[in-house]
Scaffold this motif. Sequence first.
Motif, PDB file in Angstrom:
ATOM      1  N   ASP A 359       0.811  -1.128  -0.054  1.00 18.42           N
ATOM      2  CA  ASP A 359       0.083   0.025  -0.055  1.00 18.42           C
ATOM      3  C   ASP A 359       1.165   1.170   0.212  1.00 18.42           C
ATOM      4  OD1 ASP A 359      -2.517   1.255  -0.052  1.00 18.42           O
ATOM      5  OD2 ASP A 359      -2.573   1.223   2.381  1.00 18.42           O
ATOM      6  N   ASP A 360       2.090   1.166   0.584  1.00 24.29           N
ATOM      7  CA  ASP A 360       3.024   2.343   0.560  1.00 24.29           C
ATOM      8  C   ASP A 360       3.743   2.610  -0.702  1.00 24.29           C
ATOM      9  OD1 ASP A 360       2.221   2.961   2.986  1.00 24.29           O
ATOM     10  OD2 ASP A 360       3.673   1.856   4.121  1.00 24.29           O
ATOM     11  N   PHE A 361       3.752   1.744  -1.715  1.00 28.06           N
ATOM     12  CA  PHE A 361       4.625   1.755  -2.855  1.00 28.06           C
ATOM     13  C   PHE A 361       4.238   3.023  -3.550  1.00 28.06           C
ATOM     14  CE2 PHE A 361       5.780  -2.811  -4.410  1.00 28.06           C
ATOM     15  CZ  PHE A 361       6.233  -2.780  -3.275  1.00 28.06           C
ATOM     16  N   ASP A 393      -8.777  -0.267  -3.181  1.00 29.35           N
ATOM     17  CA  ASP A 393      -9.237   0.756  -3.438  1.00 29.35           C
ATOM     18  C   ASP A 393      -8.685   1.848  -3.310  1.00 29.35           C
ATOM     19  OD1 ASP A 393     -11.662  -1.072  -3.438  1.00 29.35           O
ATOM     20  OD2 ASP A 393     -12.140  -0.886  -1.369  1.00 29.35           O
ATOM     21  N   ASP A 394      -7.691   1.712  -2.732  1.00 27.07           N
ATOM     22  CA  ASP A 394      -6.717   2.946  -2.354  1.00 27.07           C
ATOM     23  C   ASP A 394      -5.870   3.338  -3.776  1.00 27.07           C
ATOM     24  OD1 ASP A 394      -7.276   3.437   0.149  1.00 27.07           O
ATOM     25  OD2 ASP A 394      -5.582   2.329   1.376  1.00 27.07           O
ATOM     26  N   MET A 395      -5.884   2.434  -4.511  1.00 26.62           N
ATOM     27  CA  MET A 395      -5.029   2.838  -5.972  1.00 26.62           C
ATOM     28  C   MET A 395      -5.944   4.070  -6.296  1.00 26.62           C
ATOM     29  SD  MET A 395      -4.087  -0.894  -7.567  1.00 26.62           S
ATOM     30  CE  MET A 395      -3.504   0.018  -9.023  1.00 26.62           C
ATOM     31  N   SER A 396      -5.096   4.683  -7.015  1.00 24.62           N
ATOM     32  CA  SER A 396      -5.683   5.858  -8.048  1.00 24.62           C
ATOM     33  C   SER A 396      -6.598   5.579  -8.913  1.00 24.62           C
ATOM     34  CB  SER A 396      -4.406   6.741  -8.665  1.00 24.62           C
ATOM     35  OG  SER A 396      -4.955   7.745  -9.501  1.00 24.62           O
ATOM     36  N   ASP A 397      -7.676   6.303  -8.837  1.00 22.82           N
ATOM     37  CA  ASP A 397      -8.783   5.996 -10.012  1.00 22.82           C
ATOM     38  C   ASP A 397      -8.062   6.239 -11.526  1.00 22.82           C
ATOM     39  OD1 ASP A 397     -10.764   5.467  -8.108  1.00 22.82           O
ATOM     40  OD2 ASP A 397     -11.283   7.560  -7.858  1.00 22.82           O
TER      41      ASP A 397
END
Length: 624
Positions: A359-361, A393-397
């Motif tokens: 998630d921190d990548f 879900d946290d990945m950029s849209d």
Amino acid sequence: MTTTFTYNLKRLTAFVAIMAVVSVSGAYADNKDSKGDKQPKNEHVMLAELRTELGKEYAEAMAEFKKEMTELKNAYRGYDRIEIPSVSSDFPFDLKYEGIIDLSSDNKMITGISANGFVEINKTAFGNNRRLFIHADDRGTMTYEYYVGKTETAFNPEGKKWLGEILPDIVKNSNMGVESRVRHLYQAKGMSGIVDVLEDLPSSGSYTYTSEWSVFTIRTSSSKSGSSASRNTFLKTLVFDNQLKNEDIIPVIQEIEKVRSNSTKGTLLRYILENYKLNTQQLAALLDATSTHDYNTERGSTLRMFNKFYTNDFAIRKGYFDIIDEMEINSEKGNVLKHLVRSAKLSEDSWISLLQAIDDFSSEREKGALLLYLIPYLPDSDEVMHVYRNVLDDMSDSYYILKGEITTALLDATLEQGKQKSDKNSLLNYLKTANGISSNSQRGLILRKANRLFINDEEVVDAYFETLSGLDSEMEMYNVMLDLLAKNKLEEPAMYRLLRTLEYLVDDFQHGAGAVMREVVGQFPLSDNGYNQFFRIIGRMDQNSTIEELLRYVIDSPAMNDELAAKVIESTQQIDVDVERAAVLVRLSPYINNKNSSTAYIFKSMAKDLESEYEKNRVLKTLN
């Protein structure tokens, strides 16, 4: 050191060029909008995000580049002088030696020299000159020549007395006899004796001269010694040439942690991992030492070896993922984690730590590629799946295509009852469609789906690699190739095409090329053409740790034979750090047949080409 410097210089240059292209593309898009020819909003957003992502990667590369510049300056500081600077005014000796020199326990006498080795000591003081030359024949029998001025004098008693007076100071200020010195110290005083000597080593530089003899030439070379070099040689001798007591493992690792040379530190830590059964505290200490590496590639190389010893203990889990979090190159972090899930049985807590690290990548592409890769390995755990979906879900849209691919793959994994049968015509049409798509994400999506249907057919291979070669994103290309190798056993034509395509990654994305090459080793044996191309790629590489790790994988492969041994020997020339080149040769030595005169001759020649006398002797004695 110089090779990683060159590699990251190329990498920085490539980043600058790519960022320039992206900036121009953004400006062009903005210009089109201003004239009324509207572009979809998502394209603006994706360009902005890509600029941001490249900016982060550029900053990471620049930070590593600056570290290497500093180490390069430190490594070469003082090498512009050819005289022998003395540590103190009472050390006026010229010293030359070759071979393994055995000393008495009090360091006052030379008790043995390996076959055909020698020691030469010259001292000039107040106009008086003394010279001692000790030479061993091919059986190790020593002869002595002792001169006072120009007059040869009997070695015993005067020469022997003189040697006893000067030898302790010579030993203290050089690496001569380090093998026996460390052995005596460790046997008599244990680790405390070693630590005392390490702390007492000279702080300034001195030069130790060594000579290399062959039938045709005599070559004399010099190598810098002093606090750093002598510490390194002491530690290498302790670790490589002695059986460490269990209670000394952690103190030894703590001393290794202080080593400034990344190559030496990494080689020593990996040796301990492979040769000792470490408990949790020892493994945690080794992780602490690994975290002090300046370079992502050295951390990655050690962590990949550590993966088979990974445990779900809190101290191990925390130390391991702290290193992952501190690493700056997304692709290298991803390669380590892919290897971890294949090598270790992870608990729920370890899976959650792994997903939180992903998630921190800073790279959304690498994050998405890794989430895809993990799907077949995910445990049956609601908690793990909850965290997985949060990361997704946290990945950029802006990466909606990649997010859609991951979601579809999750659904397919849930619904799949068995492997799909491949239909050649459908697959060819599928690949032809991909050739008309300019988006790297969409083309990568199609290729990854094709990987599940891939067949070793000439037409399919041609169409597949034509589509793969059309990718503009090196990160997308290497992830597709890793996925292809994970899902298929490639036959000769497909493997050769993959290796040819892999050349695109060598110059500017060597981390990715190395990751793919490691997976290729898992599909050995190859055809002659395949092997030639595999080692041709290594010949283009300039990153020591990547080359050393690849050659280590080859040597450990069940396919290892005399032909591969010769290719590995030749490839060691690409490594310009003695400690890593020697580590490869030592690992290779069991496969060198002395009856095969040509292979043995080349092996010995490569060993003798090492600048470090210690590393040279360490390699050569493995053949005896």
